[in-house]
Write an enzyme that holds these catalytic residues in place. Structure first.
Site, PDB file in Angstrom:
ATOM      1  N   TYR A  94       0.868  -1.177   0.000  1.00 54.37           N
ATOM      2  CA  TYR A  94       0.000   0.000   0.000  1.00 54.37           C
ATOM      3  C   TYR A  94       0.901   1.221   0.000  1.00 54.37           C
ATOM      4  O   TYR A  94       1.273   1.749   1.052  1.00 54.37           O
ATOM      5  CB  TYR A  94      -0.921  -0.020   1.229  1.00 54.37           C
ATOM      6  CG  TYR A  94      -2.284  -0.558   0.913  1.00 54.37           C
ATOM      7  CD1 TYR A  94      -2.420  -1.816   0.328  1.00 54.37           C
ATOM      8  CD2 TYR A  94      -3.430   0.179   1.162  1.00 54.37           C
ATOM      9  CE1 TYR A  94      -3.666  -2.319   0.007  1.00 54.37           C
ATOM     10  CE2 TYR A  94      -4.679  -0.319   0.846  1.00 54.37           C
ATOM     11  CZ  TYR A  94      -4.789  -1.565   0.271  1.00 54.37           C
ATOM     12  OH  TYR A  94      -6.022  -2.061  -0.054  1.00 54.37           O
ATOM     13  N   LYS A 123       4.893 -13.873  -1.268  1.00 53.45           N
ATOM     14  CA  LYS A 123       5.201 -14.183  -2.671  1.00 53.45           C
ATOM     15  C   LYS A 123       6.727 -14.236  -2.780  1.00 53.45           C
ATOM     16  O   LYS A 123       7.343 -13.546  -3.602  1.00 53.45           O
ATOM     17  CB  LYS A 123       4.577 -13.097  -3.578  1.00 53.45           C
ATOM     18  CG  LYS A 123       4.696 -13.352  -5.063  1.00 53.45           C
ATOM     19  CD  LYS A 123       3.861 -14.515  -5.557  1.00 53.45           C
ATOM     20  CE  LYS A 123       4.100 -14.754  -7.038  1.00 53.45           C
ATOM     21  NZ  LYS A 123       3.522 -16.031  -7.513  1.00 53.45           N
ATOM     22  N   ASP A 172      -0.866 -16.286  -4.699  1.00 55.72           N
ATOM     23  CA  ASP A 172      -1.699 -16.800  -5.801  1.00 55.72           C
ATOM     24  C   ASP A 172      -2.212 -18.202  -5.495  1.00 55.72           C
ATOM     25  O   ASP A 172      -3.388 -18.513  -5.681  1.00 55.72           O
ATOM     26  CB  ASP A 172      -0.949 -16.737  -7.146  1.00 55.72           C
ATOM     27  CG  ASP A 172       0.487 -17.219  -7.054  1.00 55.72           C
ATOM     28  OD1 ASP A 172       0.990 -17.421  -5.934  1.00 55.72           O
ATOM     29  OD2 ASP A 172       1.121 -17.395  -8.113  1.00 55.72           O
ATOM     30  N   ASP A 227      -5.795  -7.433   2.084  1.00 54.67           N
ATOM     31  CA  ASP A 227      -7.009  -6.747   1.640  1.00 54.67           C
ATOM     32  C   ASP A 227      -7.751  -7.608   0.623  1.00 54.67           C
ATOM     33  O   ASP A 227      -8.955  -7.835   0.716  1.00 54.67           O
ATOM     34  CB  ASP A 227      -6.618  -5.395   1.022  1.00 54.67           C
ATOM     35  CG  ASP A 227      -7.829  -4.526   0.763  1.00 54.67           C
ATOM     36  OD1 ASP A 227      -8.816  -4.651   1.511  1.00 54.67           O
ATOM     37  OD2 ASP A 227      -7.803  -3.731  -0.184  1.00 54.67           O
ATOM     38  N   ASP A 236     -11.441 -10.044   1.240  1.00 51.82           N
ATOM     39  CA  ASP A 236     -12.681  -9.940   0.450  1.00 51.82           C
ATOM     40  C   ASP A 236     -13.084 -11.323  -0.047  1.00 51.82           C
ATOM     41  O   ASP A 236     -14.247 -11.721   0.015  1.00 51.82           O
ATOM     42  CB  ASP A 236     -12.482  -9.023  -0.772  1.00 51.82           C
ATOM     43  CG  ASP A 236     -12.839  -7.564  -0.474  1.00 51.82           C
ATOM     44  OD1 ASP A 236     -12.788  -7.176   0.712  1.00 51.82           O
ATOM     45  OD2 ASP A 236     -13.150  -6.813  -1.415  1.00 51.82           O
TER      46      ASP A 236
HETATM   47  P1  ATP Z   1     -13.319  -0.603  -1.266  1.00 46.37           P
HETATM   48  O1  ATP Z   1     -12.186  -0.562  -2.235  1.00 46.37           O
HETATM   49  O2  ATP Z   1     -13.676   0.723  -0.665  1.00 46.37           O
HETATM   50  O3  ATP Z   1     -13.194  -1.714  -0.244  1.00 46.37           O
HETATM   51  P2  ATP Z   1     -14.753  -2.054  -3.254  1.00 46.37           P
HETATM   52  O4  ATP Z   1     -14.510  -1.427  -4.564  1.00 46.37           O
HETATM   53  O5  ATP Z   1     -13.972  -3.265  -2.833  1.00 46.37           O
HETATM   54  O6  ATP Z   1     -14.638  -0.954  -2.102  1.00 46.37           O
HETATM   55  P3  ATP Z   1     -17.395  -2.588  -2.196  1.00 46.37           P
HETATM   56  O7  ATP Z   1     -17.952  -1.246  -1.908  1.00 46.37           O
HETATM   57  O8  ATP Z   1     -16.903  -3.379  -1.040  1.00 46.37           O
HETATM   58  O9  ATP Z   1     -16.270  -2.433  -3.307  1.00 46.37           O
HETATM   59  O10 ATP Z   1     -18.464  -3.424  -2.986  1.00 46.37           O
HETATM   60  C1  ATP Z   1     -18.167  -4.607  -3.700  1.00 46.37           C
HETATM   61  C2  ATP Z   1     -19.463  -5.324  -4.026  1.00 46.37           C
HETATM   62  O11 ATP Z   1     -19.983  -5.908  -2.821  1.00 46.37           O
HETATM   63  C3  ATP Z   1     -20.556  -4.395  -4.542  1.00 46.37           C
HETATM   64  O12 ATP Z   1     -21.322  -5.068  -5.535  1.00 46.37           O
HETATM   65  C4  ATP Z   1     -21.403  -4.118  -3.336  1.00 46.37           C
HETATM   66  O13 ATP Z   1     -22.758  -3.828  -3.626  1.00 46.37           O
HETATM   67  C5  ATP Z   1     -21.278  -5.412  -2.525  1.00 46.37           C
HETATM   68  N1  ATP Z   1     -21.356  -5.122  -1.087  1.00 46.37           N
HETATM   69  C6  ATP Z   1     -20.386  -4.535  -0.344  1.00 46.37           C
HETATM   70  N2  ATP Z   1     -20.809  -4.383   0.915  1.00 46.37           N
HETATM   71  C7  ATP Z   1     -22.064  -4.885   0.980  1.00 46.37           C
HETATM   72  C8  ATP Z   1     -23.046  -4.996   2.017  1.00 46.37           C
HETATM   73  N3  ATP Z   1     -22.804  -4.584   3.275  1.00 46.37           N
HETATM   74  N4  ATP Z   1     -24.232  -5.563   1.717  1.00 46.37           N
HETATM   75  C9  ATP Z   1     -24.486  -6.006   0.479  1.00 46.37           C
HETATM   76  N5  ATP Z   1     -23.613  -5.925  -0.552  1.00 46.37           N
HETATM   77  C10 ATP Z   1     -22.414  -5.366  -0.310  1.00 46.37           C
END
Ligand code: ATP
Length: 361
Positions: free
Chosen positions: A134, A187, A220, A244, A248
């Site tokens: 980052y 990595k 990976d 990060d 996800d």
């Molecule tokens: P960031 O980089 O700020 O973490 P991001 O680009 O990873 O954001 P998010 O805003 O986390 O993206 O959203 C990714 C996907 O997950 C979107 O389609 C969003 O609608 C869905 N999503 C995220 N949080 C929720 C939630 N609390 N409830 C339902 N759907 C969500």
């Protein structure tokens, strides 16, 4: 009566003003049930703060947070900010850096009764939060990215022994309190010096934890292992950007990104923050899943319990967790989990479950 805590509330952007107040309401009900006092202080942050204070993170917000026991941070939509705020370090990065919140702890756990790729995942990602790839965390001034010509961009990645060792100790302590398994993600076959240092420092720390089984994977390969067998992992420690991305993935595999909570902690303070972003695509529609933010609050309560040796606030955390699990098991969930409840319907159901659960306590 246990201690009265002073906690900040930063709604943030996008779905933040929906999920943060919902989480605060649930936390208040749980705290009242166990006799814990909480003074909540709402503070400006995000696009509203740009309008009122000409900055997404006003100095008065930072100054007040420094006097509090912890806070709830909603997501921010910093890509939508006007310049120069859009190009600057974003609000959560600013707060993590300012308060040296070096450990980002992100659990991913499936809920009985909810749809999931892996229905028995129960793992925690411990992400180093202050350096790594980052680039914007790595400089005193500037963003850590450079553009010497319009067609060349360079970024700065940093791994240090000190930051790796302190986050590795948090991860090993956590593994020791759980299933005693720790996976180092790196990595080191390509980024030999940087992520190689990360791996070797973690392995050195492992010598102090002989009761914890350690393995390691390249980032990976780790994505493949997570998709195939998330249930086999316990605690995962990794650098900032890998953590990060991986968190996800882990959140989505175990149900929905909307259920993935986190805290960012130093030795002195902690910030509850959902793993997901501001979800602008669904903001303002009362359909966002508040679970990640609700459970981030429960994690903050648990952290406060250890920090202040206060079992009462740990009981409040358990009541929140049970309230969420019971509600989902009853078939009430938002649409990302396959249900049809709105954010506010789900919140009301959890508050009821919290009150019922607290009554049986
Ligand atoms: P960031 O980089 O700020 O973490 P991001 O680009 O990873 O954001 P998010 O805003 O986390 O993206 O959203 C990714 C996907 O997950 C979107 O389609 C969003 O609608 C869905 N999503 C995220 N949080 C929720 C939630 N609390 N409830 C339902 N759907 C969500």
């Amino acid at each position: 009566m246990s201690k009265t805590y002073r906690l900040g509330v930063l709604d943030g952007d996008g779905i933040g003003p929906e999920i943060v107040p919902a989480s605060v309401e649930i936390a208040t009900a749980a705290a009242e049930a166990v006799g814990v006092g909480i003074d909540w202080l709402t503070l400006p942050l995000g696009s509203d703060a740009i309008t009122t204070h000409d900055t997404p993170v006003p100095d008065e917000t930072k100054k007040t947070l420094a006097e509090l026991d912890g806070w709830y941070l909603g997501p921010h939509d910093s890509v939508s900010y006007p310049e120069p705020h859009k190009s600057a370090l974003n609000p959560s990065g600013t707060l993590r850096k300012h308060f040296r919140l070096f450990a980002n702890i992100r659990p991913a756990k499936s809920f009985p009764g909810a749809e999931a790729v892996c229905d028995n995942a129960d793992l925690v990602i411990v992400r180093e939060n202050t350096e790594g790839f980052y680039a914007d965390r790595n400089t005193y001034a500037g963003t850590g990215e450079f553009m010497p010509t319009p067609d060349t961009a360079i970024m700065l990645g940093i791994i240090t022994r000190e930051a790796t060792e302190r986050v590795a100790r948090v991860a090993f302590d956590l593994a020791r309190a759980r299933r005693k398994k720790l996976t180092i993600v790196h990595k080191a076959n390509v980024l030999k010096l940087t992520t190689g240092l990360f791996r070797s420092v973690c392995q050195e720390v492992a010598e102090d934890y002989p009761d914890v089984t350690v393995d390691d994977f390249h980032i990976d390969a780790m994505t493949v292992h997570l998709v195939r067998r998330a249930q086999d992992f316990d605690v995962i420690v990794t650098e900032n950007m890998f953590g990060d991305i991986l968190s996800d993935l882990a959140g989505e595999i175990s149900g929905s990104l909307g259920t993935a909570p986190s805290i960012n902690a130093s030795a002195d303070t902690a910030m509850a923050q959902a793993s997901h972003g501001s979800a602008p695509d669904i903001a303002g529609q009362d359909i966002a899943n508040p679970v990640a933010m609700i459970l981030s609050g429960a994690m903050l309560f648990e952290w406060l319990s250890s920090r202040h040796d206060d079992p009462a606030i740990a009981r409040a955390a358990k009541i929140i967790e049970a309230g969420v699990a019971t509600t989902i098991e009853r078939g009430i969930s938002t649409r990302d989990l396959g249900g049809s409840a709105s954010t506010s319907e789900f919140t009301r159901a959890v508050i009821q479950a919290v009150r019922d659960g607290a009554g049986q306590n």
